[in-house]
Every structure is written in structure tokens, then in C-alpha cells.
Design a protein around this motif. Structure first.
Motif, PDB file in Angstrom:
ATOM      1  N   GLY A 197      -4.354  -5.019   6.321  1.00  0.00           N
ATOM      2  CA  GLY A 197      -4.404  -5.918   5.195  1.00  0.00           C
ATOM      3  C   GLY A 197      -3.159  -5.828   4.334  1.00  0.00           C
ATOM      4  N   TYR A 198      -2.182  -5.411   4.720  1.00  0.00           N
ATOM      5  CA  TYR A 198      -0.875  -4.956   3.942  1.00  0.00           C
ATOM      6  C   TYR A 198       0.164  -5.452   4.684  1.00  0.00           C
ATOM      7  N   ASP A 199       1.301  -6.077   3.774  1.00  0.00           N
ATOM      8  CA  ASP A 199       2.576  -6.130   4.476  1.00  0.00           C
ATOM      9  C   ASP A 199       3.573  -5.454   4.271  1.00  0.00           C
ATOM     10  N   TYR A 200       3.432  -4.484   3.575  1.00  0.00           N
ATOM     11  CA  TYR A 200       4.342  -3.290   3.057  1.00  0.00           C
ATOM     12  C   TYR A 200       3.521  -2.065   2.917  1.00  0.00           C
ATOM     13  N   ILE A 201       4.152  -1.057   3.795  1.00  0.00           N
ATOM     14  CA  ILE A 201       3.366   0.161   3.525  1.00  0.00           C
ATOM     15  C   ILE A 201       4.725   1.178   3.068  1.00  0.00           C
ATOM     16  N   ILE A 202       4.220   1.893   1.917  1.00  0.00           N
ATOM     17  CA  ILE A 202       5.188   3.058   1.342  1.00  0.00           C
ATOM     18  C   ILE A 202       4.447   4.239   1.630  1.00  0.00           C
ATOM     19  N   ARG A 242       2.092   7.261  -8.203  1.00  0.00           N
ATOM     20  CA  ARG A 242       1.364   6.392  -9.328  1.00  0.00           C
ATOM     21  C   ARG A 242       2.469   5.643 -10.249  1.00  0.00           C
ATOM     22  N   LYS A 243       3.575   6.284 -10.299  1.00  0.00           N
ATOM     23  CA  LYS A 243       4.483   5.539 -10.962  1.00  0.00           C
ATOM     24  C   LYS A 243       5.158   4.501 -10.015  1.00  0.00           C
ATOM     25  N   ILE A 244       5.450   4.507  -8.977  1.00  0.00           N
ATOM     26  CA  ILE A 244       5.885   3.463  -7.854  1.00  0.00           C
ATOM     27  C   ILE A 244       4.757   2.359  -7.859  1.00  0.00           C
ATOM     28  N   ALA A 245       3.369   2.627  -7.914  1.00  0.00           N
ATOM     29  CA  ALA A 245       2.305   1.704  -7.885  1.00  0.00           C
ATOM     30  C   ALA A 245       2.388   0.980  -8.923  1.00  0.00           C
ATOM     31  N   ASP A 246       2.339   1.727  -9.994  1.00  0.00           N
ATOM     32  CA  ASP A 246       2.528   0.881 -11.226  1.00  0.00           C
ATOM     33  C   ASP A 246       3.738  -0.209 -11.514  1.00  0.00           C
ATOM     34  N   SER A 247       4.834   0.192 -10.891  1.00  0.00           N
ATOM     35  CA  SER A 247       5.962  -0.498 -10.917  1.00  0.00           C
ATOM     36  C   SER A 247       5.995  -1.891  -9.858  1.00  0.00           C
ATOM     37  N   VAL A 248       5.498  -1.531  -8.950  1.00  0.00           N
ATOM     38  CA  VAL A 248       5.592  -2.482  -7.817  1.00  0.00           C
ATOM     39  C   VAL A 248       4.416  -3.345  -7.425  1.00  0.00           C
ATOM     40  N   GLY A 249       3.067  -2.960  -8.312  1.00  0.00           N
ATOM     41  CA  GLY A 249       1.622  -3.283  -8.050  1.00  0.00           C
ATOM     42  C   GLY A 249       1.131  -3.112  -6.664  1.00  0.00           C
ATOM     43  N   ALA A 250       1.360  -1.619  -6.417  1.00  0.00           N
ATOM     44  CA  ALA A 250       0.682  -1.321  -5.118  1.00  0.00           C
ATOM     45  C   ALA A 250      -0.738  -0.664  -5.042  1.00  0.00           C
ATOM     46  N   ASP A 251      -1.479  -0.779  -4.025  1.00  0.00           N
ATOM     47  CA  ASP A 251      -2.685   0.178  -4.076  1.00  0.00           C
ATOM     48  C   ASP A 251      -2.255   1.453  -3.669  1.00  0.00           C
ATOM     49  N   LEU A 252      -3.164   2.362  -3.963  1.00  0.00           N
ATOM     50  CA  LEU A 252      -3.152   3.958  -3.530  1.00  0.00           C
ATOM     51  C   LEU A 252      -3.917   4.222  -2.824  1.00  0.00           C
ATOM     52  N   LEU A 253      -3.443   5.124  -1.561  1.00  0.00           N
ATOM     53  CA  LEU A 253      -4.611   5.491  -0.626  1.00  0.00           C
ATOM     54  C   LEU A 253      -3.799   7.251  -0.643  1.00  0.00           C
ATOM     55  N   ALA A 254      -4.697   8.105  -1.034  1.00  0.00           N
ATOM     56  CA  ALA A 254      -4.206   9.504  -1.209  1.00  0.00           C
ATOM     57  C   ALA A 254      -4.963  10.229  -0.211  1.00  0.00           C
ATOM     58  N   LEU A 314       0.816  -1.243  -0.069  1.00  0.00           N
ATOM     59  CA  LEU A 314      -0.077   0.057   0.034  1.00  0.00           C
ATOM     60  C   LEU A 314       0.825   1.326  -0.005  1.00  0.00           C
ATOM     61  N   ILE A 315       0.506   2.149  -0.740  1.00  0.00           N
ATOM     62  CA  ILE A 315       1.300   3.402  -0.967  1.00  0.00           C
ATOM     63  C   ILE A 315       0.077   4.573  -0.263  1.00  0.00           C
ATOM     64  N   VAL A 316       0.613   5.153   0.873  1.00  0.00           N
ATOM     65  CA  VAL A 316      -0.171   6.192   1.383  1.00  0.00           C
ATOM     66  C   VAL A 316       0.525   7.414   1.360  1.00  0.00           C
ATOM     67  N   LYS A 328       6.614  -3.570   7.217  1.00  0.00           N
ATOM     68  CA  LYS A 328       7.810  -3.340   6.227  1.00  0.00           C
ATOM     69  C   LYS A 328       7.464  -1.980   5.890  1.00  0.00           C
ATOM     70  N   LEU A 329       8.428  -0.993   5.807  1.00  0.00           N
ATOM     71  CA  LEU A 329       8.064   0.389   5.328  1.00  0.00           C
ATOM     72  C   LEU A 329       9.148   0.876   4.608  1.00  0.00           C
ATOM     73  N   ALA A 330       8.606   1.719   3.624  1.00  0.00           N
ATOM     74  CA  ALA A 330       9.524   2.420   2.691  1.00  0.00           C
ATOM     75  C   ALA A 330       9.018   3.880   2.515  1.00  0.00           C
ATOM     76  N   PHE A 331       9.876   4.770   2.249  1.00  0.00           N
ATOM     77  CA  PHE A 331       9.615   6.471   2.230  1.00  0.00           C
ATOM     78  C   PHE A 331      10.028   6.810   0.860  1.00  0.00           C
ATOM     79  N   PHE A 332       9.314   7.662   0.421  1.00  0.00           N
ATOM     80  CA  PHE A 332       9.548   8.567  -0.714  1.00  0.00           C
ATOM     81  C   PHE A 332       9.290   9.970  -0.317  1.00  0.00           C
ATOM     82  N   ALA A 333      10.014  11.060  -0.639  1.00  0.00           N
ATOM     83  CA  ALA A 333       9.514  12.702  -0.515  1.00  0.00           C
ATOM     84  C   ALA A 333       9.879  13.307  -1.710  1.00  0.00           C
ATOM     85  N   CYS A 334       9.085  14.302  -2.034  1.00  0.00           N
ATOM     86  CA  CYS A 334       9.301  15.423  -2.896  1.00  0.00           C
ATOM     87  C   CYS A 334       9.527  16.719  -2.391  1.00  0.00           C
ATOM     88  N   SER A 335      10.680  17.382  -2.862  1.00  0.00           N
ATOM     89  CA  SER A 335      10.939  18.794  -2.556  1.00  0.00           C
ATOM     90  C   SER A 335      11.417  19.488  -3.545  1.00  0.00           C
TER      91      SER A 335
END
Length: 164
Positions: free
Chosen positions: A71-76, A20-32, A5-7, A105-112
Motif C-alpha cells: 500500500g505504499y509508494d516509497y519504502i525507506i 522517528r525523526k525521518i518519519a516526523d519530517s516526511v510524514g511516513a508510517d513506521l514498521l519496526a 513507509l519506513i521499515v 521508490k527506495l531510500a536507505f539509511f544506516a547507523c554505525s
């Protein structure tokens, strides 16, 4: 296969673009995440209000969402960097889902605009009580300043997420 899941919160579209690019690549669901009271998108008030609310650790009300991290194993987590911190809607999400986020399991991305997300990642890891977040990437305005280099950074991040 791990369920991912990408939050994220996006004000100007940069974080949404990367999510959206990450979700397409890793097959993740999106929560905006959407705050009930929107943040200003233009002018000096965008910086003053956003920076102040991030610095004071505001937890704004969020519009209802139907996805639970349980319901997710990995949260980005994805966020713009505001005053060296992460955006307040993520703080609300973390507070509201504290138990469901334990042991994920966690991962982070940030935009600046400046590219230094290290303080933001440190604060996010502290609030999530995560000792080690090995997959993270700092992006400079990936939508506003599209480039092959930025897309390559996103793809490298995705490959590391897939490995983890």
C-alpha cells in the motif's frame, strides 16, 4: 502525495531514533521489525553473534506485523551496519515481501560506529534488485552521539526523500 513507509530494525536505539525523526519530517508510517529470538545487546556476544548472522545472510523469524508494503509508494529501509552488512531482520522482510516491493521508490539509511555504510547499501540494493537508490545516508550513532551535524544530515536526507 506519495505514501511512505519506513521499515527498520534497531538494536541499541540509534536506528529507531533516526527512523522517528525521518518519519516526523516526511510524514511516513513506521514498521519496526522485531525478531522472534532477540539479539544480545551487550558484550562481545553482541558483535560476534550479530556480525556472524549478518555475514551468513540469516533470515530470522519475525514477530507478526500488520503493515504491508503493497500500500505504499516509497519504502525507506533503516538498519544498523553489522559486519559491513544490513541487519538480518530486514533480509527476512525483503524475502517475505519480494513481490510487494517491486517497483517501489527506495531510500536507505544506516547507523554505525564507523560511518562507512557503502557495502551495506550495496548489499541491500542487490537484494532488493534496485539498480539505483539515489537517496541514502550513513549516520554515526545518531542517538548515542547526538549532534547538530547528524540532525542536519537527517534533515538533508528527508528533503531529498520529499523531492523524490
Amino acid at each position: 502525495m506519495k505514501k511512505t513507509l519506513i521499515v527498520y530494525f534497531s538494536l541499541e536505539g540509534n536506528t529507531d531514533y533516526a527512523a522517528r525523526k525521518i518519519a516526523d519530517s516526511v510524514g511516513a508510517d513506521l514498521l519496526a521489525l522485531e525478531p522472534v529470538m532477540p539479539y544480545p545487546k551487550k558484550g562481545i556476544s553482541k558483535y560476534l553473534i550479530g556480525g556472524m548472522k549478518a555475514s551468513t545472510h540469516e533470515t530470522p523469524g519475525l514477530k507478526p506485523y500488520k503493515i504491508s508494503p503493497a500500500g505504499y509508494d516509497y519504502i525507506i529501509f533503516g538498519t544498523p551496519v553489522w559486519a559491513s552488512n544490513y541487519a538480518p531482520p530486514l533480509r527476512t522482510f525483503i524475502r517475505d515481501n519480494k513481490d510487494a516491493l517491486k517497483g517501489k521508490k527506495l531510500a536507505f539509511f544506516a547507523c554505525s560506529r564507523g560511518g562507512n555504510a557503502a557495502p551495506c547499501f550495496k548489499e541491500l540494493a542487490k537484494d532488493l534488485k534496485a539498480d539505483l537508490v539515489s537517496v541514502q545516508v550513513s549516520l554515526i550513532d545518531p542517538l548515542a552521539k547526538k549532534s547538530k551535524e547528524t540532525d542536519a544530515k537527517i534533515e538533508e536526507f528527508c528533503e531529498r526523500v520529499k523531492e523524490g
